[in-house]
Write a protein that holds these residues in place. Structure first.
Motif, PDB file in Angstrom:
ATOM      1  N   TRP A 114     -13.249 -12.944 -32.481  1.00 13.86           N
ATOM      2  CA  TRP A 114     -12.404 -11.874 -33.022  1.00 13.86           C
ATOM      3  C   TRP A 114     -12.908 -11.410 -34.387  1.00 13.86           C
ATOM      4  CZ3 TRP A 114      -7.921  -9.089 -31.839  1.00 13.86           C
ATOM      5  CH2 TRP A 114      -7.390  -9.330 -30.561  1.00 13.86           C
ATOM      6  N   LEU A 115     -12.715 -10.112 -34.631  1.00 12.24           N
ATOM      7  CA  LEU A 115     -13.017  -9.502 -35.925  1.00 12.24           C
ATOM      8  C   LEU A 115     -11.735  -8.936 -36.518  1.00 12.24           C
ATOM      9  CD1 LEU A 115     -15.346  -8.495 -37.885  1.00 12.24           C
ATOM     10  CD2 LEU A 115     -15.146  -6.305 -36.685  1.00 12.24           C
ATOM     11  N   PHE A 116     -11.502  -9.215 -37.802  1.00 13.09           N
ATOM     12  CA  PHE A 116     -10.355  -8.670 -38.520  1.00 13.09           C
ATOM     13  C   PHE A 116     -10.879  -7.827 -39.687  1.00 13.09           C
ATOM     14  CE2 PHE A 116      -8.177 -11.612 -35.938  1.00 13.09           C
ATOM     15  CZ  PHE A 116      -6.839 -11.222 -35.895  1.00 13.09           C
ATOM     16  N   PRO A 117     -10.952  -6.500 -39.504  1.00 10.36           N
ATOM     17  CA  PRO A 117     -11.563  -5.628 -40.500  1.00 10.36           C
ATOM     18  C   PRO A 117     -10.555  -5.063 -41.499  1.00 10.36           C
ATOM     19  CG  PRO A 117     -11.151  -4.383 -38.517  1.00 10.36           C
ATOM     20  CD  PRO A 117     -10.634  -5.781 -38.267  1.00 10.36           C
ATOM     21  N   THR A 118     -11.081  -4.468 -42.563  1.00 10.30           N
ATOM     22  CA  THR A 118     -10.271  -3.717 -43.511  1.00 10.30           C
ATOM     23  C   THR A 118     -10.412  -2.227 -43.207  1.00 10.30           C
ATOM     24  OG1 THR A 118     -11.971  -3.261 -45.175  1.00 10.30           O
ATOM     25  CG2 THR A 118     -10.952  -5.434 -45.226  1.00 10.30           C
ATOM     26  N   TYR A 119      -9.754  -1.418 -44.001  1.00  7.87           N
ATOM     27  CA  TYR A 119      -9.806   0.037 -43.827  1.00  7.87           C
ATOM     28  C   TYR A 119     -11.205   0.603 -44.087  1.00  7.87           C
ATOM     29  CZ  TYR A 119      -9.439  -0.367 -48.893  1.00  7.87           C
ATOM     30  OH  TYR A 119      -9.659  -0.717 -50.194  1.00  7.87           O
ATOM     31  N   ARG A 120     -12.072  -0.143 -44.781  1.00  8.35           N
ATOM     32  CA  ARG A 120     -13.407   0.360 -45.096  1.00  8.35           C
ATOM     33  C   ARG A 120     -14.459  -0.117 -44.095  1.00  8.35           C
ATOM     34  NH1 ARG A 120     -14.542   2.751 -49.650  1.00  8.35           N
ATOM     35  NH2 ARG A 120     -12.830   1.724 -50.746  1.00  8.35           N
ATOM     36  N   ASP A 121     -14.051  -0.825 -43.069  1.00  7.04           N
ATOM     37  CA  ASP A 121     -15.009  -1.467 -42.178  1.00  7.04           C
ATOM     38  C   ASP A 121     -15.220  -0.705 -40.868  1.00  7.04           C
ATOM     39  OD1 ASP A 121     -15.493  -3.555 -43.987  1.00  7.04           O
ATOM     40  OD2 ASP A 121     -13.690  -4.612 -43.311  1.00  7.04           O
ATOM     41  N   ALA A 174      -4.091 -20.377 -33.124  1.00  6.87           N
ATOM     42  CA  ALA A 174      -3.639 -20.314 -31.732  1.00  6.87           C
ATOM     43  C   ALA A 174      -4.773 -20.676 -30.779  1.00  6.87           C
ATOM     44  CB  ALA A 174      -3.117 -18.911 -31.421  1.00  6.87           C
ATOM     45  N   ALA A 175      -5.975 -20.171 -31.067  1.00 12.36           N
ATOM     46  CA  ALA A 175      -7.123 -20.469 -30.208  1.00 12.36           C
ATOM     47  C   ALA A 175      -7.431 -21.963 -30.214  1.00 12.36           C
ATOM     48  CB  ALA A 175      -8.334 -19.667 -30.671  1.00 12.36           C
ATOM     49  N   LYS A 176      -7.346 -22.573 -31.375  1.00  9.56           N
ATOM     50  CA  LYS A 176      -7.627 -24.008 -31.467  1.00  9.56           C
ATOM     51  C   LYS A 176      -6.593 -24.810 -30.692  1.00  9.56           C
ATOM     52  CE  LYS A 176      -8.514 -27.766 -34.711  1.00  9.56           C
ATOM     53  NZ  LYS A 176      -8.664 -28.187 -36.123  1.00  9.56           N
ATOM     54  N   LEU A 177      -5.322 -24.431 -30.804  1.00  7.94           N
ATOM     55  CA  LEU A 177      -4.268 -25.138 -30.073  1.00  7.94           C
ATOM     56  C   LEU A 177      -4.457 -25.012 -28.563  1.00  7.94           C
ATOM     57  CD1 LEU A 177      -1.131 -24.166 -32.215  1.00  7.94           C
ATOM     58  CD2 LEU A 177      -2.303 -26.377 -32.155  1.00  7.94           C
ATOM     59  N   ARG A 178      -5.000 -23.881 -28.133  1.00  6.75           N
ATOM     60  CA  ARG A 178      -5.231 -23.666 -26.695  1.00  6.75           C
ATOM     61  C   ARG A 178      -6.540 -24.273 -26.214  1.00  6.75           C
ATOM     62  NH1 ARG A 178      -3.913 -17.293 -27.359  1.00  6.75           N
ATOM     63  NH2 ARG A 178      -1.633 -17.380 -27.264  1.00  6.75           N
ATOM     64  N   GLU A 180      -9.491 -23.062 -27.009  1.00  6.98           N
ATOM     65  CA  GLU A 180     -10.423 -21.964 -26.754  1.00  6.98           C
ATOM     66  C   GLU A 180     -11.609 -22.015 -27.708  1.00  6.98           C
ATOM     67  OE1 GLU A 180      -6.887 -18.860 -25.327  1.00  6.98           O
ATOM     68  OE2 GLU A 180      -7.971 -18.555 -27.215  1.00  6.98           O
ATOM     69  N   ASP A 181     -12.751 -21.560 -27.228  1.00  8.74           N
ATOM     70  CA  ASP A 181     -13.979 -21.544 -28.026  1.00  8.74           C
ATOM     71  C   ASP A 181     -14.070 -20.206 -28.762  1.00  8.74           C
ATOM     72  OD1 ASP A 181     -16.460 -22.078 -29.063  1.00  8.74           O
ATOM     73  OD2 ASP A 181     -17.537 -21.539 -27.239  1.00  8.74           O
ATOM     74  N   THR A 182     -13.290 -20.052 -29.810  1.00 10.32           N
ATOM     75  CA  THR A 182     -13.169 -18.773 -30.509  1.00 10.32           C
ATOM     76  C   THR A 182     -13.474 -18.932 -31.988  1.00 10.32           C
ATOM     77  OG1 THR A 182     -11.460 -17.997 -28.972  1.00 10.32           O
ATOM     78  CG2 THR A 182     -11.606 -16.872 -31.090  1.00 10.32           C
ATOM     79  N   VAL A 183     -14.283 -18.007 -32.503  1.00  9.46           N
ATOM     80  CA  VAL A 183     -14.539 -17.920 -33.942  1.00  9.46           C
ATOM     81  C   VAL A 183     -13.977 -16.593 -34.429  1.00  9.46           C
ATOM     82  CG1 VAL A 183     -16.323 -17.732 -35.734  1.00  9.46           C
ATOM     83  CG2 VAL A 183     -16.595 -19.372 -33.857  1.00  9.46           C
ATOM     84  N   VAL A 184     -13.406 -16.602 -35.627  1.00 10.68           N
ATOM     85  CA  VAL A 184     -12.802 -15.401 -36.203  1.00 10.68           C
ATOM     86  C   VAL A 184     -13.508 -15.052 -37.508  1.00 10.68           C
ATOM     87  CG1 VAL A 184     -10.688 -14.361 -37.098  1.00 10.68           C
ATOM     88  CG2 VAL A 184     -10.566 -15.960 -35.173  1.00 10.68           C
ATOM     89  N   VAL A 185     -13.904 -13.792 -37.650  1.00  8.54           N
ATOM     90  CA  VAL A 185     -14.430 -13.296 -38.922  1.00  8.54           C
ATOM     91  C   VAL A 185     -13.356 -12.438 -39.572  1.00  8.54           C
ATOM     92  CG1 VAL A 185     -16.075 -11.741 -40.034  1.00  8.54           C
ATOM     93  CG2 VAL A 185     -16.876 -13.406 -38.358  1.00  8.54           C
ATOM     94  N   ALA A 186     -12.931 -12.833 -40.763  1.00  9.48           N
ATOM     95  CA  ALA A 186     -11.893 -12.126 -41.509  1.00  9.48           C
ATOM     96  C   ALA A 186     -12.540 -11.437 -42.706  1.00  9.48           C
ATOM     97  CB  ALA A 186     -10.808 -13.093 -41.969  1.00  9.48           C
ATOM     98  N   MET A 187     -12.551 -10.118 -42.701  1.00 12.91           N
ATOM     99  CA  MET A 187     -13.247  -9.354 -43.734  1.00 12.91           C
ATOM    100  C   MET A 187     -12.288  -8.933 -44.848  1.00 12.91           C
ATOM    101  SD  MET A 187     -15.639  -7.011 -41.228  1.00 12.91           S
ATOM    102  CE  MET A 187     -16.820  -6.575 -42.529  1.00 12.91           C
TER     103      MET A 187
END
Length: 387
Positions: A114-121, A174-178, A180-187
């Motif tokens: 998952w990607l979590f972008p800002t308004y400039r991204d 949530a992914a860890k509790l499930r 799931e093999d998920t990495v999140v990038v928070a910008m």
């Protein structure tokens, strides 16, 4: 996680690299930098690497993919700025000069990440695979965020500073509790590091050992406030130590270094090594938005200094010298970028067909009684006007 368990995890990770826990968590003494501003490869002893901080060069195929996205991102920034001047877009926060950060943030993620972008991204969201018009819809105030976040594993571009970091941590938890093999990038930007939500997000992520990469684009200004008036820390990456995670600094205009450091960060997070904080040193070449006058708070000489470090020209020079940019390759990359720009021109030149009834859709997964009541009132009012 207990204090002992947390210390054991840091110790285990540091042993992988043959260094002390203190050296693992502290940023390398020198900013990670693989390419000089003129596009030449820096000698290994000048790349900012130290024992335990190894960044293998990305493959030629990866670099060409990233460069293509970089050229498209620059073309989109220029096109959107023109659309604002033409009155086809209400506002646009240009990322001209920061495109390398955004390309690396997206391209280093796996399909389920998952990607979590800002308004400039904008460029990061485009690189994540979101259709150009869907990305830009919200900037002319048309329809919600413009795209389905679940379809692309890409959260809406967040305008409030730092709120998306909390959401990113929630998805990772949530992914860890499930299982799931998920990495999140928070910008986020340098200004966001002064917000309380930044503290809460990093603290929670570290305590629960979550696979989140906090990616700070330090472009030196929070609108008009310089970094020197926001933080007295040696670097923003040093803030990571206080939360119990590793921090690193990278040249945010060096696409090769960004790809290398983000690829490593994603791998480490996926392997269960916990969250990381990466500070990318870059620069916003243009005003904060079209409503801002950047000449009131920074000198033109400063902007000119950063133009010489432009990520697009730097990467092109390297690829040219390496013999990776044939005339055919350049023509295709240019044509692909222009096709995206044309899509935006054609789409923005069409009048939006909006329906006020849609304001109440996708606010909650299940509408509250109050929201349903407000929707019914609006529908009744519109029906009476149309009768």
């Amino acid at each position: 996680m207990s204090t002992d368990a947390h210390a054991d995890r840091i110790s285990d990770v540091s042993k992988k690299f043959g260094i002390t826990p203190e050296d693992y968590m502290l940023p390398a003494r020198h900013m990670i930098n693989l390419l000089n501003p003129d596009g030449t490869l820096r000698p290994e002893d000048q790349q900012g690497t130290e024992p335990g901080h190894e960044y293998p060069l990305p493959s030629p195929a990866r670099l060409l993919e990233a460069y293509s996205a970089l050229v498209t991102g620059r073309r989109v920034n220029d096109q959107n700025s023109a659309l604002v001047r033409q009155g086809r877009m209400a506002v646009y926060p240009s990322s001209h000069g920061q495109e390398a950060c955004q390309v690396a943030a997206s391209l280093c993620l796996g399909e389920g990440d998952w990607l979590f972008p800002t308004y400039r991204d904008t460029v990061a969201v485009l690189a994540k695979g979101v259709a150009p018009m869907e990305v830009m819809t919200s900037f002319r105030g048309e329809w919600h965020c413009g795209y389905d976040p679940k379809a692309y594993n890409c959260a809406p571009m967040s305008t409030p500073l730092t709120t998306q970091l909390l959401h990113a941590v929630g998805v990772a938890h949530a992914a860890k509790l499930r299982g799931e093999d998920t990495v999140v990038v928070a910008m986020c930007g340098d200004g966001a590091t002064s917000e309380g939500d930044f503290h809460e997000a990093l603290n929670f992520a570290a305590v629960f050992n979550l696979p989140v990469i906090f990616f700070v684009q330090n472009n030196k200004y929070a609108i008009s406030v310089p970094l020197s008036q926001q933080s007295a820390a040696p670097s923003l990456a040093h803030k990571a130590v206080g939360y119990g995670m590793a921090g690193e600094r990278v040249d945010g205009n060096d696409l090769m270094a960004l790809m290398a450091i983000m690829t490593r960060a994603v791998r480490m997070a996926r392997e269960g090594n916990g969250p990381l904080l990466i500070e990318a040193h870059t620069y916003r070449m243009q005003a904060h938005t079209n409503a801002d006058d950047d000449k009131r708070y920074r000198e033109d000489s400063e902007v000119q200094e950063w133009i010489a470090k432009d990520p697009v020209t730097r990467m092109k020079a390297y690829l040219d010298d390496a013999g990776l940019l044939s005339d055919e390759t350049v023509a295709k990359i240019t044509a692909d970028a222009e096709a995206v720009a044309k899509t935006l021109r054609d789409g923005m030149n069409q009048e939006a067909n909006t329906d006020p009834r849609e304001l109440f859709e996708h606010v909650y997964s299940t509408k509250s009684p109050q929201l349903s009541e407000q929707q019914a009132m609006l529908v009744d009012e519109l029906d009476r006007e149309e009768a």
